[in-house]
Structure formats: structure tokens, C-alpha cells
Design a protein around this motif. Sequence first.
Motif, PDB file in Angstrom:
ATOM      1  N   GLN A  13      11.217  -1.546   7.373  1.00 55.92           N
ATOM      2  CA  GLN A  13      10.891  -1.914   6.043  1.00 55.92           C
ATOM      3  C   GLN A  13      11.953  -2.539   5.323  1.00 55.92           C
ATOM      4  O   GLN A  13      11.653  -3.568   4.384  1.00 55.92           O
ATOM      5  CB  GLN A  13      10.253  -0.800   5.102  1.00 55.92           C
ATOM      6  CG  GLN A  13       8.822  -0.284   5.365  1.00 55.92           C
ATOM      7  CD  GLN A  13       7.867  -1.217   5.098  1.00 55.92           C
ATOM      8  OE1 GLN A  13       7.449  -1.633   3.777  1.00 55.92           O
ATOM      9  NE2 GLN A  13       7.172  -1.737   6.285  1.00 55.92           N
ATOM     10  N   THR A  14      13.198  -2.514   5.780  1.00 51.31           N
ATOM     11  CA  THR A  14      14.274  -2.959   4.974  1.00 51.31           C
ATOM     12  C   THR A  14      14.701  -4.251   5.632  1.00 51.31           C
ATOM     13  O   THR A  14      15.501  -5.169   4.901  1.00 51.31           O
ATOM     14  CB  THR A  14      15.463  -2.254   5.150  1.00 51.31           C
ATOM     15  OG1 THR A  14      15.656  -1.871   6.679  1.00 51.31           O
ATOM     16  CG2 THR A  14      15.402  -0.788   4.324  1.00 51.31           C
TER      17      THR A  14
ATOM     18  N   VAL B 202      -4.800   0.535   8.256  1.00 55.37           N
ATOM     19  CA  VAL B 202      -4.158  -1.062   8.162  1.00 55.37           C
ATOM     20  C   VAL B 202      -3.577  -1.416   9.504  1.00 55.37           C
ATOM     21  O   VAL B 202      -4.090  -2.647  10.020  1.00 55.37           O
ATOM     22  CB  VAL B 202      -3.354  -1.145   7.108  1.00 55.37           C
ATOM     23  CG1 VAL B 202      -2.560  -2.448   6.942  1.00 55.37           C
ATOM     24  CG2 VAL B 202      -4.050  -0.784   5.846  1.00 55.37           C
ATOM     25  N   ASN B 203      -2.921  -0.502  10.089  1.00 53.54           N
ATOM     26  CA  ASN B 203      -2.334  -0.790  11.499  1.00 53.54           C
ATOM     27  C   ASN B 203      -3.348  -1.098  12.588  1.00 53.54           C
ATOM     28  O   ASN B 203      -3.329  -2.110  13.219  1.00 53.54           O
ATOM     29  CB  ASN B 203      -1.398   0.150  11.840  1.00 53.54           C
ATOM     30  CG  ASN B 203      -0.021   0.053  11.390  1.00 53.54           C
ATOM     31  OD1 ASN B 203       0.450  -1.180  11.075  1.00 53.54           O
ATOM     32  ND2 ASN B 203       0.983   1.163  11.246  1.00 53.54           N
TER      33      ASN B 203
ATOM     34  N   LEU C  86       0.974  -1.114   0.029  1.00 53.19           N
ATOM     35  CA  LEU C  86      -0.005  -0.088   0.047  1.00 53.19           C
ATOM     36  C   LEU C  86       0.971   1.354   0.240  1.00 53.19           C
ATOM     37  O   LEU C  86       1.860   1.397   0.982  1.00 53.19           O
ATOM     38  CB  LEU C  86      -0.914   0.236   1.215  1.00 53.19           C
ATOM     39  CG  LEU C  86      -1.900   1.206   1.281  1.00 53.19           C
ATOM     40  CD1 LEU C  86      -2.848   1.177   0.196  1.00 53.19           C
ATOM     41  CD2 LEU C  86      -2.408   1.230   2.834  1.00 53.19           C
ATOM     42  N   GLY C  87       0.749   1.884  -0.920  1.00 54.18           N
ATOM     43  CA  GLY C  87       1.335   3.291  -1.245  1.00 54.18           C
ATOM     44  C   GLY C  87       3.059   3.074  -1.150  1.00 54.18           C
ATOM     45  O   GLY C  87       3.722   3.697  -0.305  1.00 54.18           O
ATOM     46  N   GLY C  88       3.552   1.838  -1.755  1.00 54.36           N
ATOM     47  CA  GLY C  88       5.047   1.731  -1.725  1.00 54.36           C
ATOM     48  C   GLY C  88       5.355   0.915  -0.263  1.00 54.36           C
ATOM     49  O   GLY C  88       6.598   0.863  -0.193  1.00 54.36           O
ATOM     50  N   ARG C  89       4.383   0.820   0.460  1.00 52.47           N
ATOM     51  CA  ARG C  89       4.979   0.299   1.917  1.00 52.47           C
ATOM     52  C   ARG C  89       4.339  -1.244   2.056  1.00 52.47           C
ATOM     53  O   ARG C  89       3.061  -1.555   1.608  1.00 52.47           O
ATOM     54  CB  ARG C  89       4.596   0.983   2.949  1.00 52.47           C
ATOM     55  CG  ARG C  89       4.864   0.401   4.262  1.00 52.47           C
ATOM     56  CD  ARG C  89       4.312   1.128   5.458  1.00 52.47           C
ATOM     57  NE  ARG C  89       4.643   0.657   6.784  1.00 52.47           N
ATOM     58  CZ  ARG C  89       4.246   1.134   7.920  1.00 52.47           C
ATOM     59  NH1 ARG C  89       3.517   2.135   7.887  1.00 52.47           N
ATOM     60  NH2 ARG C  89       4.692   0.495   9.089  1.00 52.47           N
TER      61      ARG C  89
END
Length: 610
Positions: free
Chosen positions: A526-527, A425-426, A338-341
Motif C-alpha cells: 500500500q505504501t 474486490v480482489n 475501502l476500509g482504509g485501503r
Amino acid sequence: MRLKLVFSFILIFWAMLLVRIYYLSIKSNEYYEEIAEQNVVKSELIAPVRGQILDTKGTPLAINRLGFSIWLAPHLKMGSELEEEISVLTEIFSELNATQIKKDYQKQNSPYNQNFIKVVDFLDYNETVKHFATLNLRDKLKIEPSSQRLYPQNSLASHVIGYVGRANSKDIEKNYMSRLTGYVGRSGVEGYYNGILQGSIGERKTKVTALNKVVEEISFVPPSSSDIELTIDIQLQKHLREIFKKDAGVAIVMDIKDGAILAAGSFPEYDLNQFVTGISAESWNELINDLSHPFTNKLVNGLYPPGSVIKMAIGMSFINSGKIAENWAPHCSGVMELGGRKFRCWKGWGHGKVDLNDAIRESCDVYFYEGSLIVGIDYMASYLDRMGFGRKTNVDLPNEFVGTVPNKAWKMQKYKRPWYQGETVNASIGQGDILITPMQMAKHTAELASGKGLTPHFLKSIEGEKIEFAPKELFTPTEMSQLPRIRKAMFEVANHEKGTATKVLQGIVVPIAAKTGTAQVVGISQTEKTRMKEADMEYYQRSHAWMTTFGPYEKPQYAVTVLVEHGGGGGSAAGPKVKQIYEKLVELGYIKIPEPTEKTDKKQKKRTNN
């Protein structure tokens, strides 16, 4: 004419004289009688002995030590007389502080005070009796019966029972009784039911001489107070402490019939007795600086992200929103973008196609991610509010927190920033800004099991008279028809081969329904492709471990909710504790296990195979 004036003057004079005589002899009589009565009648207020607190089987939780208080006559000469009386007291009772006694006496002594002044609140009964005759012979010293609060269980159930503390000026301003007793309930049941426990004032009226000597008792109204009995069982309460050992967290056992709480522990606990006479600065600093927060009542003041234990309520919000069908079954690949995440599911390789039953049983995150984007945060939040989150449970403990159920308006008001989809979402998996109390979770679980709105409570009876807490209507007819599905999914959490709690609850004495939850306290980068194991993380960075349950499954009686702070995985940390609690419920006779038959054996085998 002059004669008429003279007669008129004489008539007016005698009329005024007669009026004055009438006033002095008749009308003023009541006024002077009242003054005279005040001079000869002395009214003395008598403080009641605080009511006791008992557990459900009559075991004392808060009682009163009997002893004596010491009073000194007013207007003692500040040199010889006062020093002599203080000297006698400190020679007999070495623990007394002469400086403090003198200070207390001077503070209360005044030319207008004709009553004895209390200088010692409490002395031990047995120790004082040894010297009673000696003290009683002293005209300028008076001994009166007194009491002091005692907590026989020390720290056990400390956050439920609460403690009494010395009354300050604010307490006295709000509650005159505390001026007489010197104490007021500060926390727990002691604070919540302070008005009942402190009782009512008694009064003695006596005739006294000009020297304040009693010559006759005119009337006597005795003080009164009420004992209260709680719903908690101290044996079960001890068991909670034993299974928590050094772990920090919460455990609640609630009767789903009416919300009565059989046991509730906030761990670690603290010794209540140290607050009765005033806690030392050293002990207080040790208590408030402890990182496990023993002084916080985590039952109602602990705010935690719920993690996956909120998924039953979120799932019901989905199917009642009108936007998602009950049989909706998205595909879980292990991640949603979602939105690049990337929003990951706990199961990296995914769950495949999942419906609501599967999503609760296996705690699939992607199901809730995708559903939340369809339903939206505002509807989810309003549904959670109706289910009791973000509001008080009205449990009978003071200063209950409500937690946080975020929505768009909440964020704008608090942060002056718009709401983002990622936050929705969270929230769908009990993370982000959403915070709840363990009492809210226990209440919700009990309501799912019973189908009724409940008021959690510790009060069982007042002076033997049972207090009723009637259940209320909570769910709509449509929701009532959905509850069996939610209960079945929770049953599979604890009994199906894919259930997140099946392994840890294997061999439990009664079949139960459950939901596990692992609530993160730190974000994951995220990494980071492979999440670090909880055991390898710093203690205060580990997730909180939840498990909320009800049982027995087919005929539910009790809801059991456990939270282990920084316990890591919900099932592995909270599961063994839940299992031991149900074992104790059976041992104490709260849950009866029917004798096995050939029919029940086959039924059990069928469940296991499923």
C-alpha cells in the motif's frame, strides 16, 4: 421271516451296487472327461498390439516398434542349464543383463508352472533376425513376436499424447490386460483412452502331449485393438512450440463449433520415449526439479489467477444479478478506497466514466471493484460456476483440476474465518483466491463466441468412425441477447484505439475479438505509489500474461487462448504469439480470407478510425 430278511438284504446290496456302477460309468464320466481335456487341451492368451494414435491428417503420434521377446522353458536346472541359456543370450545381445534375466526367471519359475517364462520383453527386430536361426534351434528357448511403444514426435504435444509405462501390481489388479501386455497408459490420451487402445485379448487352444508338445490347434481367436485419430494438427502443434521457444506457458486453439482442439501445448515439453522402458533416476530428478515444471500438464493441472480475462464473465454476472443496470457507468478516478485501503486501477489517472463495454475494452478495474460490492461474492461465484469455472471442463485428459472459485462458505470451511469485502474486490478482477485452468478459459471464450455449451476434446475418431461431441444449451435467452455486447467489447479490445491489445495486434491477418489479462503473483504494498515495471522485477515475481481471443470476429471459427508464465503485461507478452497463431491458421487453410472488395476496404477503414 428270516428268508425275507435275506432276500431284502440281497436286493438292497444289488440296488446299491447298480447305483454305484451307474454313477461311476455315467455320471462321473463328465467330470473325468473335463479333467482329461484339461490334461490334453492347452489354452494360451494372446496380448494385442496397442492401437496407434494419429493426428487429424493421419500423421503418426504413437506407434509400435516390432521386435521379439525371449522366453525360457520352465524347470531349468539353476546351475548348468539356466546359466547356459543366459550365456547364449548375453553373448549375442550385449545390452542384456544376465543378473536381471536370472532374477526374472526365478521369480516366475515354480513346480506348478508348465509354460515358458518371459525373460526379455523386447529386442530390436533387425538385430534379432540376424541370429534368429541360431536361437530358434535351442529347445529350451522360445522367440515370440513383441512390440514396444514409440513416439515419433518425441516431445511434441507430450502433454496431450501422454505415455505408457510398465504395469505394476496395482495396475494388474485393476486391469488384467496389463498383466499380458506389461504396459498401461499413464497420462494424456494414452491414459484417458487406455481401454480402447489396449484392445481385447486373443486366445489359442491346442492339444498337447504329456510333455507339453503341441499336436493340434483346436481354435484361435485373434487379439484386436483400435487406432484412434485426434483432432490436433501436428503442423499447428509444431508452430506453437516454435513461437514459445524457451517461454513457459500454455496455448490452446479450439474449434468453437464443437470444442475440437486443433492444437494445445503445455510448455516446456518432455520426451515421451524415455518413459517406455523406464526413466533413469537422474533424468527423473532433472525433470521434476525444473522450475518451469515440464512434467506438469498445465492445460488441465496448471492453476493460475485469471486476472482480467475473467472480466467478461464477471461483467455478465453484474448485469444478470438484478442489482446493476446494463447501462450502469461509474466514474473511475484511478483508485477506490475501502476500509482504509486503496484498490488501484492499472491506469493511475483513471478512465473517467465507464460502462461495461468501456470496462472490458480498456480493462478498467474500478468498474469491477464497485460492481462487486453491489452484487456480492456469492452471486459472482455462483455465476462463474455456471460458466464452467471451479468445475471440470470434461476434456478427455486424465486427472483434470477444477481450480477455485471462492465464496463465503468456501472460506469458512477452508480457513474457519469470515469473508471480507476486500476479498470480493480482489476476486472481481481475477485476483485473490480465484484460480482457473487454461482449458477452462479457452472453453469459456469459445462459448462466448458460439453461444453454446461445449465439451473440449481431442478425440476425432475410433477406427475411422467419427465421434460426435454435440454442443449444449448454456445461456438463457436474456444472456443470449447480451452476448453481442460482450463480443463487441472484446472486438474493441483488439481494434479500438483505446483497446488494450490494439497496438500489439496491429496488422493481424484476420479481425479478432480479444481480452488481455495481467495476473499478479505477488502483492503490491500500500505504501508503493509507483508500481515497479515488470521487466525490473525478479522473473518468478513477474505477473502471468494472458490473452484469450476468438476469430474471425464476424463469423467466429476458433478460440485461441495463450498464457505466458511470468510474461509481464498480458498484451505485450501473449499478443505476438496470438498473432502468429492466427497467421498459421490462415496459412494452413483453417481460416479463409475473402478477396478484398471496395466495400470491405471501406468497412476496414471505418473500423480503424473507430
